[in-house]
Design an enzyme around this catalytic site. Structure first.
Site, PDB file in Angstrom:
ATOM      1  N   ASP A  77       1.008  -1.303  -0.111  1.00 16.92           N
ATOM      2  CA  ASP A  77      -0.003  -0.173   0.185  1.00 16.92           C
ATOM      3  C   ASP A  77       0.865   1.294   0.164  1.00 16.92           C
ATOM      4  O   ASP A  77       1.967   0.999   0.407  1.00 16.92           O
ATOM      5  CB  ASP A  77      -0.749   0.079   1.109  1.00 16.92           C
ATOM      6  N   ASP A 107      -0.080   5.207   0.922  1.00 17.86           N
ATOM      7  CA  ASP A 107      -0.310   6.218   2.060  1.00 17.86           C
ATOM      8  C   ASP A 107      -0.364   5.388   3.084  1.00 17.86           C
ATOM      9  O   ASP A 107      -1.018   4.527   3.419  1.00 17.86           O
ATOM     10  CB  ASP A 107      -1.480   6.828   1.650  1.00 17.86           C
ATOM     11  N   ASP A 161      -1.809  -1.074   5.854  1.00 14.73           N
ATOM     12  CA  ASP A 161      -1.987  -0.423   7.131  1.00 14.73           C
ATOM     13  C   ASP A 161      -3.527  -0.359   7.537  1.00 14.73           C
ATOM     14  O   ASP A 161      -3.905   0.295   8.410  1.00 14.73           O
ATOM     15  CB  ASP A 161      -1.327   0.875   7.180  1.00 14.73           C
TER      16      ASP A 161
END
Length: 246
Positions: free
Chosen positions: A12, A14, A174
């Protein structure tokens, strides 16, 4: 993990690969203030980031008690993209240790890819500004396909674009969207605790949880079945969630 195609790490962007919160929040707050609304505190980033710029803008307006018409939202979205693109790497930097971790995996023959809900053009611009483009075999954004995370097809499509195999891939993320996309795609997932989720990632039962990229090597090899030891440093057990899933 069986022999064949090179193994693949899918990151991922960001909150996982790059700490982008300061630049995203600066753009959001610049637009909110311009429109006569209150800026949001940095602590709100976890409830705003993760589903792309348009959703972030909608959530920022909603936090101010504002629901705008589609035409107004479209205008603000364009303004958001223009402001953010011009300031995309003012403060954004790779998270500590991630480049060293990627170097270690690359030296061992692993490929890398990015699967993010950020628009592909913005993702490529950010990664380019940070000098990371050459590290990735694929960079797929929220508008690259007709679906986005948590739809598993987003992850499967990214793996295919990188020349990978889902059975030889690991997702690093995240958020709930990352974990669900991986889970539904049948891909092991390692979650980081330092990202932007407003709910502890342990609640979503990823295969492994790490607090630092120094632990990524052992965490990944703990879920791909290579026999590498998985140390306490590589797995952070959550009292609330119980043992990390194997």
């Amino acid at each position: 993990m069986h022999t064949g195609q090179p193994p693949l790490l899918v990151f991922d962007l960001d909150g996982t690969l790059v700490d982008t919160a300061a630049d995203l929040m600066a753009t959001l707050n610049a637009l909110l203030v311009r429109e006569g609304h209150r800026p949001l505190p940095f602590s709100a980033v976890g409830s705003l980031v993760g589903q792309g710029a348009r959703v972030m803008l909608e959530r920022g307006l909603r936090a101010n008690g504002v629901e705008v018409e589609e035409a107004v939202l479209a205008r603000l979205f364009d303004d958001f993209l223009e402001h953010y693109s011009a300031n995309i790497a003012a403060e954004s930097r790779p998270f500590p240790g991630v480049l060293d971790a990627m170097d270690r995996f690359a030296a061992a023959g692993w490929r890398m890819a990015v699967c993010t809900n950020k628009m592909e053009s913005l993702s490529r611009r950010l990664i380019g500004e940070l000098g990371l483009t050459d590290r990735f075999h694929a960079i797929c954004g929220g508008d690259t396909f007709t679906v986005r995370k948590p739809d598993p097809a987003h992850l499967i499509g990214t793996i295919a674009a990188a020349g990978g195999d889902p059975q030889r891939s690991v997702m690093i993320g995240d958020s709930r969207a990352d974990i669900l996309a991986a889970r539904n795609a049948g891909v092991p997932v390692v979650a980081v605790t330092f990202g932007y989720s407003d709910v502890p990632v342990a609640d979503f039962t990823p295969d492994r949880i790490i607090d630092d990229f120094a632990a990524l090597w052992e965490a990944v090899h703990g879920v791909v079945g290579t026999g590498a030891p998985v140390s306490v440093a590589a797995i952070r057990q959550s009292p609330a969630a119980g043992p990390a899933r194997d």
